[in-house]
Design an enzyme around this catalytic site. Sequence first.
Site, PDB file in Angstrom:
ATOM      1  N   ILE A  74      71.298  -7.148  22.140  1.00 29.25           N
ATOM      2  CA  ILE A  74      71.724  -6.132  23.112  1.00 29.25           C
ATOM      3  C   ILE A  74      72.260  -4.950  22.317  1.00 29.25           C
ATOM      4  O   ILE A  74      73.222  -5.109  21.550  1.00 29.25           O
ATOM      5  CB  ILE A  74      72.847  -6.662  24.029  1.00 29.25           C
ATOM      6  CG1 ILE A  74      72.503  -8.034  24.611  1.00 29.25           C
ATOM      7  CG2 ILE A  74      73.142  -5.674  25.153  1.00 29.25           C
ATOM      8  CD1 ILE A  74      73.698  -8.753  25.214  1.00 29.25           C
ATOM      9  N   HIS A  75      71.658  -3.787  22.499  1.00 32.65           N
ATOM     10  CA  HIS A  75      72.176  -2.637  21.755  1.00 32.65           C
ATOM     11  C   HIS A  75      72.086  -1.313  22.495  1.00 32.65           C
ATOM     12  O   HIS A  75      72.768  -0.354  22.130  1.00 32.65           O
ATOM     13  CB  HIS A  75      71.444  -2.489  20.416  1.00 32.65           C
ATOM     14  CG  HIS A  75      70.116  -1.792  20.527  1.00 32.65           C
ATOM     15  ND1 HIS A  75      68.985  -2.428  20.968  1.00 32.65           N
ATOM     16  CD2 HIS A  75      69.759  -0.509  20.277  1.00 32.65           C
ATOM     17  CE1 HIS A  75      67.976  -1.569  20.970  1.00 32.65           C
ATOM     18  NE2 HIS A  75      68.414  -0.398  20.552  1.00 32.65           N
ATOM     19  N   ARG A  76      71.274  -1.202  23.536  1.00 28.87           N
ATOM     20  CA  ARG A  76      71.082   0.103  24.193  1.00 28.87           C
ATOM     21  C   ARG A  76      72.353   0.526  24.916  1.00 28.87           C
ATOM     22  O   ARG A  76      73.017  -0.281  25.564  1.00 28.87           O
ATOM     23  CB  ARG A  76      69.905   0.053  25.158  1.00 28.87           C
ATOM     24  CG  ARG A  76      68.572  -0.042  24.440  1.00 28.87           C
ATOM     25  CD  ARG A  76      67.395   0.176  25.364  1.00 28.87           C
ATOM     26  NE  ARG A  76      66.160   0.091  24.614  1.00 28.87           N
ATOM     27  CZ  ARG A  76      65.588   1.106  23.981  1.00 28.87           C
ATOM     28  NH1 ARG A  76      66.135   2.298  24.036  1.00 28.87           N
ATOM     29  NH2 ARG A  76      64.471   0.934  23.305  1.00 28.87           N
TER      30      ARG A  76
END
Length: 377
Positions: A217-219
Amino acid sequence: MKILTIIGARPQIIKAAAISRAVKNIFPSQIEEKILHTGQHYDANMSQVFFDELGIPQPDFNLGVGSGSHGSQTARMISGIEEVLLKHSFDGIILYGDTNSTLAGAVAASKIHVPVFHIEAGLRSFNMAMPEEINRIVCDQLSSICFAPTQTAVDNLRHEGFNDSPATFRNGKHRRVCNCGDVMYDNSMYFATLASQRSTIMQDLNLQPGAYILATIHRDNNTDNPQRLQAILKALTDIAKQDNIRIVLPLHPRTRKILENTPSLLPSLTTDNSPVSIIPPAGFFDISVLEQNAKLVMTDSGGVQKEAFFFEKPCVILRPETEWVEIVNHGAGIIADADYNRIVSAYRQLIDHPVHFPHLFGDAHAAEKILQTILDY
């Protein structure tokens, strides 16, 4: 021919490995490559480790721009890239993907008439609220050659008029569109065996093949929205508990910072008996091995979606859309966004039904085709 490769973010460093390898092994007497790192990703775990692991030449130029707002970061990059291009003579620049480094390189080079070659051209989410969508569209418009990784990307460019565009560049040449395949497929196939030999991540985490889910998860629309992030983390935790399966979550610095500042998001994530194993950002070999051995992948990363497909792993896509529509159209991925019920449902559907993985991303020789096309141009 002298070219400047511009990179700034972790995925671009990995993609550049394929080009640098082809320059060294196939075109050493025809192409001289210099590398400029904008410094967009400045954390060692997000940048330097990939140069070390993949054998990429160290950057000849490093702007060290660091973080900042989109406008200020991009402005510093444009200024720095322009200065390098004016001081040194290059026949063209190679850009990757859709980051602020991509946009800055395209603007800086096109203003002083240095040909732009865009790798991963033609990708579209059709979501203009995504900064990445803006970056890739602008870069395509400014590129002398658009290197599309799939037929869908070629079709997107055709629908936007690229194939019959009367536009010409200062050298009098028209824009070209080339379906070259995906350089990430080149890398995945080239490094798969080496990754298995060098990585100890499976032993370090006491993991068994097929007995865990890999999640990333990075956005910012996920990490910076507490409701979305909580829905994703709750779905991961509940799936892990219900199916007695581990979740391995290499935590992006942005995501870690959010969790540290908002521990109420999911307290159970940090307990000793949590089914979610949080680890630092994984290097290329480690993430490759984790992808190869996972039962399933859950991600909001476009690159990880593809890599899951390359290694024939079903993927739950934690976004409202994807540029890699081929994966969804072939049933190998399901768009679940940050919706708890959709994530759980997508997981169930993917593990309960057989998934097929046709060859959609070329023949693992994209880098060679790209460089030969640039030489011909």
